[in-house]
Design a protein around this motif. Structure first.
Motif, mmCIF file in Angstrom:
data_model
loop_
_atom_site.group_PDB
_atom_site.id
_atom_site.type_symbol
_atom_site.label_atom_id
_atom_site.label_comp_id
_atom_site.label_asym_id
_atom_site.label_seq_id
_atom_site.Cartn_x
_atom_site.Cartn_y
_atom_site.Cartn_z
ATOM 1 N N CYS A 148 -8.244 3.388 -11.241
ATOM 2 C CA CYS A 148 -8.726 2.064 -10.873
ATOM 3 C C CYS A 148 -7.535 1.114 -10.906
ATOM 4 N N GLY A 192 -7.977 -2.214 -10.804
ATOM 5 C CA GLY A 192 -8.546 -3.532 -11.083
ATOM 6 C C GLY A 192 -7.813 -4.316 -12.166
ATOM 7 N N CYS A 193 -7.191 -3.602 -13.112
ATOM 8 C CA CYS A 193 -6.392 -4.303 -14.119
ATOM 9 C C CYS A 193 -5.344 -3.348 -14.636
ATOM 10 N N ASN A 204 -5.072 -1.699 -17.217
ATOM 11 C CA ASN A 204 -5.447 -0.552 -18.036
ATOM 12 C C ASN A 204 -5.301 0.753 -17.255
ATOM 13 N N GLY A 205 -5.561 0.674 -15.945
ATOM 14 C CA GLY A 205 -5.412 1.865 -15.120
ATOM 15 C C GLY A 205 -6.377 2.966 -15.486
ATOM 16 N N CYS A 206 -7.651 2.616 -15.627
ATOM 17 C CA CYS A 206 -8.648 3.617 -15.995
ATOM 18 C C CYS A 206 -8.676 4.754 -14.985
ATOM 19 N N ILE A 214 -15.491 3.247 -17.688
ATOM 20 C CA ILE A 214 -14.799 2.236 -16.900
ATOM 21 C C ILE A 214 -15.648 0.962 -16.940
ATOM 22 N N CYS A 215 -15.021 -0.181 -16.676
ATOM 23 C CA CYS A 215 -15.789 -1.426 -16.697
ATOM 24 C C CYS A 215 -16.504 -1.594 -15.353
ATOM 25 N N GLY A 271 -14.288 -3.106 -12.529
ATOM 26 C CA GLY A 271 -13.366 -2.104 -11.990
ATOM 27 C C GLY A 271 -14.089 -1.091 -11.132
ATOM 28 N N LEU A 308 -11.532 -2.106 -22.787
ATOM 29 C CA LEU A 308 -10.652 -1.593 -21.736
ATOM 30 C C LEU A 308 -9.986 -2.708 -20.938
ATOM 31 N N VAL A 309 -10.746 -3.747 -20.645
ATOM 32 C CA VAL A 309 -10.296 -4.729 -19.658
ATOM 33 C C VAL A 309 -9.057 -5.490 -20.140
HETATM 34 S S1 SF4 Z 1 -10.721 -1.871 -17.415
HETATM 35 FE FE1 SF4 Z 1 -11.942 -2.055 -15.553
HETATM 36 S S2 SF4 Z 1 -10.621 -3.087 -14.087
HETATM 37 FE FE2 SF4 Z 1 -9.318 -2.381 -15.757
HETATM 38 S S3 SF4 Z 1 -8.552 -0.418 -14.985
HETATM 39 FE FE3 SF4 Z 1 -10.375 -0.026 -16.275
HETATM 40 S S4 SF4 Z 1 -12.068 0.049 -14.816
HETATM 41 FE FE4 SF4 Z 1 -10.359 -0.919 -13.764
#
Ligand code: SF4
Ligand code: SF4
Ligand code: FES
Lengths: 528, 155
Positions: free
Chosen positions: A228, A230-231, A233-235, A262-263, A266, A360-361
């Motif tokens: 991901c 989205g941020c 963290n790179g989930c 995951i959030c 994301g 995570l975010v």
């Molecule tokens: S925390 Fe959310 S936005 Fe950030 S990498 Fe994980 S899934 Fe994506």
């Protein structure tokens, strides 16, 4: 350490683990040693309620549940005996007593553990004639999740998830025995930043996300690994791909990054890949001031011509480049080489910031801010001030985070510039001021590496092909360098070769490249 | 506030008896229900606040046990056992008879709020089947006429 023998093979396992945990640690659970289970989940507390994980432990008269039986040194376990098989059949028969025959209309079909284990351990005919429990089929649990009470097997995974992970505790089991149902309290909704994970951990089709349900049958999906973006963290995720389209993200387990979660924000970023506002056509601003679509090569030539003419008039000192924290390490390395070769001294990386939490975010809303810093790009704040102050005449900009209020807060100040060249994945207000626009690829469309907030290098794979002409930022810059005749630029971009030279550019990358990163990623030197 | 200060004091004293204060939840529910007749959402919230837990945990326990009620009840509870031994001895007919007598179905409360009728799975008096419980008193070896008499005498 304890010695544990399973089906005749001896293993060394950590102390204080249960049989299922030990198998999971060894990477063998459902991957060599099959102990089917519903309620146990590697990242939730032990429930011991489904009874499917029963195994034979020598010395115990009765079968034991694998999920909650601690390993003792010298323990001998059998998972394939007739007794075990018989117990599984019995449990499956109970679980299926009240289960509706919904598979043809159930979204979980194809990735349903009840289906899978019924196929393996189920009896062919029901022995009961009594009617099955009739319950609510379409409960709106909250903004993201639909619930079918009849399909629920009461494993309590969703209940424990809400209590233990986001710690919001919206779900509970109400009533008792065969009256038990999962519910929220009246007036309360299942609504938290991680809510959609309950659909992933629900072993059956009871919980489904409103976003994905009924979009496509899962057996048409190829689950391709990726991350991901989205941020920071790179989930780790699986991208569900069919017909060259990404239908969903689901979490991919990585105990060093995102466990199995995951959030929600994301998860929904998959929509960006095939979004209608993708930048699709290379374009050049004509003398009359309108953007005109042109072939890619023409756009590159136009960009080179504008830059050349500006440099001839004022020198390379008036040029600046803004890197995107969405760009990959390979893209950024090529950009750094370009800046060197052309003598551009003003550069910086833009990172949009937002909310964060302690799960995570992360605040940095891009996948590669840390990679950009590692490669020597400085925060673009001062550069933005310089641009706004009129100190820059020509700009190469990757992505559009420069428009964020933390930087320029809009495109107006750029209107004065002699030359603005934009490489981007999505349409933005930069279009109003750009002289040349060059579409580039999303992470899901290229081989690339990224560094997450903790310094872990991870990669993406090309899992879909854009339906329009677009290249990785690195490739576009390589071609621009060649068009300008810069030394060392022949217009070719071999991402593997570039990746291999990351270590030479920044010592933290030594020994790390696309090939070595693998599906689980590796930490930068000094970060592990 | 639904729960009186005196009751709160008693609940705190109960909590002190358990390694985890949550262990006193059942005791607290009994105490409060004695005062309020049933555990409403509002009451559950108050109990949850006392224990520092989510109100949903309180409702889980309330809905799990038959002796806790999440809706207003009649002044008297009449519970007829309909498990196997009682049924063999005519408990189902007894229950149907009482339903007709009161003009309500099991699970309902009479209009005057006098009686809530319910059936129960085993009250542990199989040797004296059929039987019923009125509030905290057992009535055993019944027939319909005797049962009706008992109900008619309730205030
Ligand atoms: S925390 Fe959310 S936005 Fe950030 S990498 Fe994980 S899934 Fe994506
Ligand atoms: S809804 Fe799904 S996860 Fe929750 S208890 Fe039922 S089967 Fe388990
Ligand atoms: S997995 Fe062990 S009892 Fe459910």
């Amino acid at each position: 350490m304890a010695k544990l023998t399973i089906d005749g093979v001896e293993y060394e396992v950590k102390d204080g683990r249960t049989i299922l945990q030990a198998l999971d640690d060894l990477g063998l659970l459902m991957n060599g040693v099959d102990v089917p289970h519903y309620c146990w989940h590697p990242k939730l507390t032990i429930d011991g309620s489904c009874r499917l994980c029963q195994v034979e432990v020598e010395g115990f008269p009765k079968l034991q549940i694998g999920c909650n039986t601690p390993v003792k040194d010298g323990m001998v376990v059998h998972t394939k005996s007739e007794r075990v098989k018989h117990a599984r059949e019995g449990v499956m028969e109970f679980l299926l007593l009240n289960h509706p025959l919904d598979c043809p209309i159930c979204d979980q079909a194809g990735e349903c553990k009840l289906q899978d284990y019924a196929f393996e351990y189920g009896v062919k005919h029901a022995r009961t004639e009594e009617p099955r429990r009739a319950l609510k089929k379409n409960v709106d649990l909250g903004p993201t999740i639909k619930f079918d009470q009849e399909r629920c097997i009461l494993c309590r995974r969703c209940v424990r998830f809400c209590r233990e992970v986001p710690k919001t505790g919206e779900l509970a089991v109400f009533n008792r025995g065969d009256h038990s149902v999962i519910e929220t309290v009246p007036g309360m909704q299942l609504d938290n930043p991680y809510s959609m994970n309950v659909a992933d951990i629900c072993p059956v089709g009871a919980l489904t996300t409103k976003d994905f349900r009924f979009k496509i049958r899962v057996w048409f999906l190829e689950e391709a690994p990726g991350i991901c973006t989205g941020c920071s963290n790179g989930c780790n995720v699986y991208l569900g791909v069919a017909n060259n389209k990404v239908y969903r993200y689901v979490p991919r387990r990585n105990d060093s990054v995102n466990d199995t979660w995951i959030c929600d924000v994301g998860r929904m970023t998959y929509e960006e890949i095939g979004a209608p506002d993708r930048l699709k056509l290379p374009a050049v601003r004509s003398d009359s001031g309108v953007l005109e679509a042109v072939p890619f090569a023409k756009a590159i030539d136009a960009a080179a011509a504008r830059l050349r003419s500006l440099v001839e008039r004022k020198g390379a000192g008036v040029l600046a480049a803004v890197a995107s924290a969405h760009a990959s390490n390979e893209d950024l390395l090529v950009l750094a080489r370009f800046l060197d070769a052309y003598g551009i001294r003003h550069s910086g990386v833009t990172v949009r910031r937002g909310d964060s939490d302690d799960l995570l975010v992360k605040a940095e809303k891009a996948a590669n801010a840390e990679g950009a810093r590692t490669l020597g790009f400085e925060e673009a704040g001062p550069l933005a001030k310089q641009i706004a102050g009129g100190g820059i005449d020509g700009l190469i900009v990757l992505g559009h985070d420069l428009l964020d209020p933390a930087y320029l807060g809009g495109e107006r100040t750029l209107a004065k510039l002699d030359t603005v060249i934009v490489l981007d994945t999505h349409v933005s207000a930069l279009e109003r001021v750009a002289h040349v626009i060059l579409p580039v690829r999303h992470a899901a469309e290229k081989d690339a590496t990224y560094v997450n907030h903790a310094g872990r290098v991870q990669r993406s794979w090309p899992v879909v092909e854009p339906s329009f002409e677009a290249y990785a930022d690195g490739e576009v810059i390589s071609r621009l360098g060649a068009a300008l005749g810069l030394p060392g630029f022949d217009g070719k971009f071999d991402v593997r070769e570039v990746s291999r030279s990351l270590g030479a550019a920044a010592a933290a990358f030594r020994g790390i490249d696309l090939e070595s990163v693998g599906e689980q990623g590796i930490p930068l030197a000094g970060k592990g | 506030m639904v729960i009186s200060d005196a009751a709160r004091e008693k609940i705190r004293a109960e909590m002190a008896k358990y390694p985890k204060p949550e262990g006193a939840l059942l005791a607290a529910l009994h105490l409060v229900q004695k005062q309020t007749g049933h555990i409403s959402g509002e009451t559950a919230q108050e109990i949850a606040d006392l224990f520092g837990i989510h109100p949903i945990r309180v409702m889980e326990v309330v809905t799990f046990y038959n002796m806790f009620y999440d809706e207003p009840q009649g002044r008297h509870h009449v519970h007829v056992c309909t498990n196997l031994p009682c049924s063999l001895r005519g408990a189902r007919e007894l229950l149907r008879g009482l339903e007709a007598h009161l003009g309500i179905e099991a699970g309902e409360t009479t209009k005057d709020g006098r009686v809530t009728l319910a059936h129960e799975e085993c009250l542990g008096a199989c040797g004296y089947a059929p039987m019923l419980r009125v509030d905290e008193t057992y009535h055993e070896n019944l027939d319909l006429a005797a049962a009706k008499r008992i109900l008619d005498e309730l205030e």
